[in-house]
Design a protein around this motif. Structure first.
Motif, PDB file in Angstrom:
ATOM      1  N   GLU A 111      -5.831   6.700  22.981  1.00 34.60           N
ATOM      2  CA  GLU A 111      -5.985   5.391  23.622  1.00 34.60           C
ATOM      3  C   GLU A 111      -4.719   4.528  23.514  1.00 34.60           C
ATOM      4  O   GLU A 111      -4.676   3.422  24.050  1.00 34.60           O
ATOM      5  CB  GLU A 111      -7.196   4.640  23.045  1.00 34.60           C
ATOM      6  CG  GLU A 111      -7.102   4.285  21.563  1.00 34.60           C
ATOM      7  CD  GLU A 111      -7.700   5.346  20.655  1.00 34.60           C
ATOM      8  OE1 GLU A 111      -7.703   6.540  21.044  1.00 34.60           O
ATOM      9  OE2 GLU A 111      -8.147   4.985  19.542  1.00 34.60           O
ATOM     10  N   ASP A 155      -7.682  -7.327  21.354  1.00 31.63           N
ATOM     11  CA  ASP A 155      -8.217  -7.353  19.986  1.00 31.63           C
ATOM     12  C   ASP A 155      -8.465  -8.775  19.505  1.00 31.63           C
ATOM     13  O   ASP A 155      -9.492  -9.068  18.909  1.00 31.63           O
ATOM     14  CB  ASP A 155      -7.219  -6.705  19.016  1.00 31.63           C
ATOM     15  CG  ASP A 155      -7.217  -5.188  19.127  1.00 31.63           C
ATOM     16  OD1 ASP A 155      -8.089  -4.652  19.825  1.00 31.63           O
ATOM     17  OD2 ASP A 155      -6.332  -4.558  18.522  1.00 31.63           O
ATOM     18  N   GLY A 197     -13.583  -5.063  20.246  1.00 32.76           N
ATOM     19  CA  GLY A 197     -13.237  -3.950  19.363  1.00 32.76           C
ATOM     20  C   GLY A 197     -11.827  -4.113  18.844  1.00 32.76           C
ATOM     21  O   GLY A 197     -10.880  -4.168  19.608  1.00 32.76           O
ATOM     22  N   ARG A 198     -11.693  -4.194  17.554  1.00 29.59           N
ATOM     23  CA  ARG A 198     -10.357  -4.295  16.984  1.00 29.59           C
ATOM     24  C   ARG A 198      -9.829  -2.885  16.790  1.00 29.59           C
ATOM     25  O   ARG A 198      -9.892  -2.324  15.718  1.00 29.59           O
ATOM     26  CB  ARG A 198     -10.419  -5.041  15.657  1.00 29.59           C
ATOM     27  CG  ARG A 198     -10.753  -6.505  15.845  1.00 29.59           C
ATOM     28  CD  ARG A 198     -10.718  -7.242  14.536  1.00 29.59           C
ATOM     29  NE  ARG A 198     -10.863  -8.668  14.773  1.00 29.59           N
ATOM     30  CZ  ARG A 198      -9.832  -9.483  15.011  1.00 29.59           C
ATOM     31  NH1 ARG A 198      -8.611  -9.031  15.035  1.00 29.59           N
ATOM     32  NH2 ARG A 198     -10.044 -10.766  15.223  1.00 29.59           N
ATOM     33  N   ASN A 199      -9.330  -2.324  17.896  1.00 28.19           N
ATOM     34  CA  ASN A 199      -8.947  -0.916  17.776  1.00 28.19           C
ATOM     35  C   ASN A 199      -7.452  -0.721  17.572  1.00 28.19           C
ATOM     36  O   ASN A 199      -6.982   0.398  17.529  1.00 28.19           O
ATOM     37  CB  ASN A 199      -9.462  -0.101  18.956  1.00 28.19           C
ATOM     38  CG  ASN A 199      -9.077  -0.719  20.266  1.00 28.19           C
ATOM     39  OD1 ASN A 199      -8.257  -1.618  20.309  1.00 28.19           O
ATOM     40  ND2 ASN A 199      -9.669  -0.247  21.347  1.00 28.19           N
ATOM     41  N   ARG A 221      -4.305  -0.723  18.943  1.00 28.75           N
ATOM     42  CA  ARG A 221      -3.512   0.313  19.606  1.00 28.75           C
ATOM     43  C   ARG A 221      -2.017   0.048  19.441  1.00 28.75           C
ATOM     44  O   ARG A 221      -1.601  -1.099  19.259  1.00 28.75           O
ATOM     45  CB  ARG A 221      -3.878   0.370  21.090  1.00 28.75           C
ATOM     46  CG  ARG A 221      -5.189   1.079  21.343  1.00 28.75           C
ATOM     47  CD  ARG A 221      -5.764   0.716  22.692  1.00 28.75           C
ATOM     48  NE  ARG A 221      -6.307  -0.637  22.672  1.00 28.75           N
ATOM     49  CZ  ARG A 221      -6.781  -1.244  23.750  1.00 28.75           C
ATOM     50  NH1 ARG A 221      -6.770  -0.641  24.917  1.00 28.75           N
ATOM     51  NH2 ARG A 221      -7.252  -2.474  23.657  1.00 28.75           N
TER      52      ARG A 221
END
Lengths: 388, 330
Positions: A85, A161, A167-169, A171
């Motif tokens: 992602e 984010d 969603g604190r993903n 990237r």
């Protein structure tokens, strides 16, 4: 397991800003399945590019064509250090990144051939490889132009984010550039903004020593220490080995993980070499055959193959089968590209605008994404109007 | 019904951005001095207080960098508004705004659109000299893939900007520093969305069509009043957007009046005005009593001296002369 053969180049020469934590170095060799995937991906890029050169000579491919032969470990090692992602954007020598990111050889070759089944329906060409499902944001033809875009991609992931809370993903964006782009203003504006705004973007300079026919020493100051370019912008920087996929992965993994954790930019001087010319018309008179042979003897595919053989990860007959398999895949993609129709004349006017109006019928996805029409979320243009 | 509310052009722009940012979290504003300074021209005044520094973003003086940032963010799914303090400064960002934004959808075969709005002051300000007085519509309207809106009044400024922000394509939104303080009626609490490609008849008339957009709309209306006293009844059409261009409204008008004057504040050579004139000639060839007359900015760099700048720009006197010439013998 032994580490692969190395030469005298410094493998991981790091500069960190004050107060930055130590990098977590992990040189555990990846599992056999991963090594096999890397080897196959590098073989695929090598074979794909060789067939591109042939198809170019046969006039199946038009325009400019910049092949990635020699630099395969860079795309494969860097991509391996990211998550699927994580956005990726690069310059015009982009086939390797597209394939490493997961674009099918068919969609890539059909694009080279200018056919409707290409990743961009034949409208982008060699320099403009886009693959939305794999978060590959191009392929950009103007030197350095992709660096503010890479900044923006990373800005957007951070914004999502922090503002949208979806969603604190965390990237990280990989933004590749050649050493020639070091001298474009756009990069310096992008680096300043990235440092200022804590943007998680890694500027990966694929330093193959030449911007077209100009050696880095003839065109760039501080060529012996490119890190200094980034240090001035408060950006952490490192030299990473690009002719060895394991070293490249180990170095980049530390960098990408740190960028993700701290939401900070990085600048990487990634040392590599392109075996072929800048483009297909380049006779390479600006460098010596000796220099080329020295680098070619350090070949990244041969190096990984030897390492895997020595460590019992593969047998010789297995690597032969892998080459056979890769050659079959590339033969198939050439046949696919050849059989794919040229875009119909009506395609000239599609994808200019999302919204249909006047002579523009709107936009649709390429065939590898299912070909369905893009639906604009809002009608801006008066549908009753008689507009041009 | 409350009394008609009158607000300044800059307030209308701010209302459009504020309403759209409340409506859609993907929308954010960035540019030089937009946050802490409250906008170089106070267009974004108070927006930092409402939305905070993550959505109202001050940038250093790096047009190429922050315009490119916005385009990358748009590819990833956000909807940036970029404020250029002046469109004159967008020239150093020519590569991202012309080579990336309008071409991304095409080059990616329909994969990546660029829903970004670039907005700022266009045209001569007050004696700013050559480098700060660009009318970029002359150059930029040449590029397919972008849309271009040029409002003339506060209500249209609000309605067109809201449309621009919601649009899925890149929009170049051209304002005028000279008009930011202009007041006009803008309904309160109503959703105003002005569609692109739909001109607005600012004054109905029977003798001559004056087609224009942006600030020169006001010069045209002034000219029309003067000409009415001479017995020449002008119809003033404000096109509002250049891409798309509402040729239909102009053609319908010219079929009635048989004469046409195009007023365009960019240079004449290869301009929106020359394009519009060519289209009127094509569609109204048998209806025209005279060739389409054009009033442009003088074909010279913008001067500094007050009197020279006034003479450089389109103005009511020049429009009157053009209308008289176009309707002579008619």
């Amino acid at each position: 397991m032994s580490t692969p053969s190395t030469d005298t180049r410094r493998l991981f020469d790091v500069h960190r800003g004050a107060g930055a934590p130590r990098l977590a170095s992990d040189r555990t060799p990846p599992p056999p399945a991963t090594l096999k995937k890397w080897l196959r991906d590098m073989m695929l890029i090598r074979e794909f590019e060789l067939r591109c050169m042939q198809a170019y000579q046969d006039k199946k491919i038009g325009g400019f064509c910049h092949v990635y032969i020699g630099q395969e470990a860079v795309a494969v090692g860097c991509v391996a250090a990211t998550k699927p992602e994580d956005p990726l954007v690069t310059a015009y020598r982009d086939h390797g990144h597209a394939l490493a990111r997961g674009m099918t050889a068919r969609a890539c070759m059909a694009e080279m051939f200018g056919r409707i089944d290409g990743c961009a329906k034949g409208k982008g060409g060699s320099m403009h490889m886009f693959d939305k499902p794999n978060n590959m944001f191009g392929g950009h033809g103007i030197v350095g132009a992709q660096t503010p875009l890479g900044l923006g991609l990373a800005f957007a992931t951070k914004y999502e984010d922090e503002v949208m809370q979806n969603g604190r993903n965390k990237r990280v964006t990989l933004c590749f550039l050649g050493d020639g782009a070091l001298n474009q203003g756009a990069l310096h504006e992008a680096m300043n903004l990235a440092g200022l705004m804590d943007i998680p973007v890694v500027f990966v300079v694929e330093n193959n020593g030449y911007s077209m026919g100009t050696s880095i020493h003839r065109g760039t100051t501080m060529a012996h220490d490119l890190k200094s370019k980034a240090i001035g912008y408060g950006i952490d920087a490192a030299v990473v080995e690009g002719m060895d996929v394991l070293e490249c992965y180990w170095g980049m993994k530390q960098v990408v993980d740190d960028a993700r954790e701290r939401s900070r930019p990085w600048f990487i001087d990634l040392r590599c070499y392109r075996y072929k010319g800048h483009s297909m018309s380049d006779p390479r008179k600006y460098r010596t055959r000796d220099e080329e042979e020295a680098w070619e003897s350090d070949d990244p595919i041969g190096k990984l193959e030897r390492y895997m053989l020595e460590n019992g990860v593969v047998t010789e007959s297995e690597t032969k089968d892998m080459w056979k398999d890769v050659k079959a895949e590339v033969r198939d993609c050439v046949a696919f590209a050849d059989a794919s129709p040229m875009p119909e004349a009506g395609e000239l006017y599609t994808d200019v605008y999302m919204e249909p109006w006047g002579p523009y019928p709107g936009s649709s996805r390429p065939t590898f994404m299912g070909g369905a029409p893009n639906t604009p979320s809002f009608t801006a243009i008066d549908p009753k109007g008689e507009v041009l | 019904m409350s009394a008609l509310r009158e607000i300044e052009f800059r307030d209308a722009l701010r209302e459009a951005m504020t309403e759209e940012m409340r409506r859609d979290q993907r929308v954010f504003l960035l540019g030089e001095e937009v946050a802490h300074y409250n906008g170089a021209y106070k267009v974004s005044k108070g927006m930092l207080d409402e939305f905070g520094p993550r959505r109202i973003i001050d940038t250093p003086i790096s047009e190429s960098g922050f315009a490119g940032l916005a385009i990358g963010a748009a590819m990833q799914g956000l909807r940036p508004i970029v404020e250029f303090m002046s469109w004159s400064f967008s020239l150093v960002a020519a590569d991202p705004i012309l080579n990336n934004a309008p071409k991304m959808l095409y080059m990616s075969g329909g994969q990546f659109g660029c829903p970004v709005v670039f907005r700022g002051n266009d045209g001569a300000g007050g004696q700013l000299g050559s480098t700060h007085s660009w009318c970029v519509e002359g150059m930029y309207s040449n590029v397919p893939g972008l849309k271009m809106a040029i409002p003339a009044t506060p209500d249209d400024a609000k309605g067109l900007l809201k449309t621009a922000i919601r649009d899925d394509d890149p929009v170049f939104f051209l304002e005028s520093e000279r008009m930011l303080g202009m007041k006009g009626h803008v309904p309160e609490g109503e959703e105003i969305l002005v569609p692109f490609g739909q001109g607005r008849i600012r004054r109905a008339g029977a003798d001559c069509t004056i087609a224009t957009w942006g600030r020169p709309v006001h010069f045209a209306l002034e000219a029309a009043e003067a000409l009415a006293k001479e017995g020449i009844d002008c119809e003033v059409i404000d096109l509002r957007t250049i891409r798309p261009l509402d040729i239909g409204s102009v053609v319908r008008s010219v079929k009635k009046t048989s004469t046409c004057v195009v007023v365009d504040q960019s240079w004449s050579f290869g301009s929106p005005g020359s394009e519009l004139a060519a289209q009127v000639h094509k569609h109204c060839f048998d209806d025209l009593d005279n060739f389409v007359h054009r009033v442009h900015t003088a074909d010279v760099p913008a001067p500094y001296a007050y009197n020279l700048e006034q003479e450089y720009l389109p103005n009511a006197r020049k429009i009157c002369e053009a209308v008289r010439a176009a309707t002579y013998n008619a």
